[in-house]
Scaffold this active site. Structure first.
Site, PDB file in Angstrom:
ATOM      1  N   PRO A  38       0.833  -1.208   0.000  1.00 42.17           N
ATOM      2  CA  PRO A  38       0.000   0.000   0.000  1.00 42.17           C
ATOM      3  C   PRO A  38       0.867   1.256   0.000  1.00 42.17           C
ATOM      4  O   PRO A  38       1.775   1.395   0.813  1.00 42.17           O
ATOM      5  CB  PRO A  38      -0.793  -0.128   1.301  1.00 42.17           C
ATOM      6  CG  PRO A  38      -0.831  -1.598   1.566  1.00 42.17           C
ATOM      7  CD  PRO A  38       0.507  -2.109   1.100  1.00 42.17           C
ATOM      8  N   GLU A  39       0.590   2.156  -0.938  1.00 43.14           N
ATOM      9  CA  GLU A  39       1.346   3.399  -1.055  1.00 43.14           C
ATOM     10  C   GLU A  39       0.424   4.576  -0.723  1.00 43.14           C
ATOM     11  O   GLU A  39      -0.661   4.375  -0.164  1.00 43.14           O
ATOM     12  CB  GLU A  39       1.931   3.517  -2.461  1.00 43.14           C
ATOM     13  CG  GLU A  39       2.949   2.438  -2.808  1.00 43.14           C
ATOM     14  CD  GLU A  39       4.263   2.584  -2.039  1.00 43.14           C
ATOM     15  OE1 GLU A  39       4.491   3.626  -1.415  1.00 43.14           O
ATOM     16  OE2 GLU A  39       5.066   1.632  -2.059  1.00 43.14           O
TER      17      GLU A  39
END
Length: 269
Positions: free
Chosen positions: A2-3
């Site tokens: 997840p960014e």
């Protein structure tokens, strides 16, 4: 992993569900994540109200009167809000149970995530972070000045969280494609004019990814269980040997900084 868009999507989903809610109990089902979850949290957070929730880079910051809960989703983490009596799922490691009958649960199969706490709202993990890419401080002048004499490749440069936060592998590949920049180019060799284009593309790609709920390739889903739909619009990432969307060339993949880089040799110079 997840960014920024995925963490921002999570933050926006949590905000109306947990802000102003009072914690009935905090439960540590498995404390040994990337770092050990502080054992004092059940005592510290009992009867505390969530004042606000924010994001800094890839960290979620849940703020209370007594301090800030710092959460990182790691490689495979996600957060859901469910009814208190909902059966636990495998890999549910941490839970905040609220007096309104709801619970916020962190699920992290690979256990690279983190749940930390700061009583004074500061932490060494946050102190070294660079600028936020969607803020005004992130512009061509900033990137150009930071890149002078840099020998590292441009992709590693824009993925360096000490320079700018949240530009993960997917978004770096996509931004460099739309900016027409070869990911192998040295950061210090790129002109300010091209950095102006690149900063615009980064902002646009991240904004569109947030609107689409992030990118789901394997594990990520939002607070309501929905996948991120930005993966449906990817132009280069994951498209090895497929036709380029802007020319007749083929998308190529190579390993760069221990990650897969995707680019079009014809469009990116």
């Amino acid at each position: 992993m997840p960014e920024l868009p995925e963490v921002e999507t999570t933050k926006r989903g949590l905000e109306p569900l947990i802000v102003n809610q009072i914690i009935e109990q905090a439960v540590l089902y498995r404390a040994n994540l990337r770092w050990e979850i502080p054992k004092h949290l059940p005592t510290t957070l009992a009867n505390q109200m969530v004042n606000s929730i924010a994001r800094r880079g890839k960290y979620l910051l849940i703020k209370f009167k007594v301090g800030t809960l710092i959460i990182h989703l790691g490689m495979s983490g996600s957060i859901k809000v469910v009814n208190n009596n909902t059966p636990l799922k495998k890999h549910d490691h941490f839970e905040l149970s609220f007096t309104n009958g709801k619970s916020m649960r962190l699920n992290d199969p690979r256990r690279f995530g983190a749940v930390l706490f700061s009583a004074d709202n500061t932490h060494s993990l946050l102190d070294s972070l660079g600028v936020e890419p969607l803020e005004n401080l992130f512009d061509d002048t900033y990137l150009y000045n930071k890149s002078r004499k840099k020998q590292q490749n441009i992709k590693a440069f824009i993925m360096d969280s000490k320079i700018v936060v949240g530009v993960g592998n997917i978004y770096a590949c996509e931004s460099l494609f739309y900016a027409g920049i070869d990911p192998k180019r040295k950061a210090g060799s790129i002109s300010k004019k091209r950095y102006a284009i690149l900063t615009q593309r980064i902002k646009h790609i991240l904004t569109q990814a947030i609107k689409a709920g992030g990118t789901t390739l394997q594990d990520f889903s939002s607070v309501d269980g929905q996948p991120g739909y930005f993966s449906q619009t990817l132009s280069v990432y994951g498209r090895e040997n497929e036709n380029c969307t802007q020319c007749n060339g083929k998308i190529m993949r190579f390993t760069q900084n221990q990650r897969s880089s995707f680019y079009c040799p014809s469009c990116q110079t």
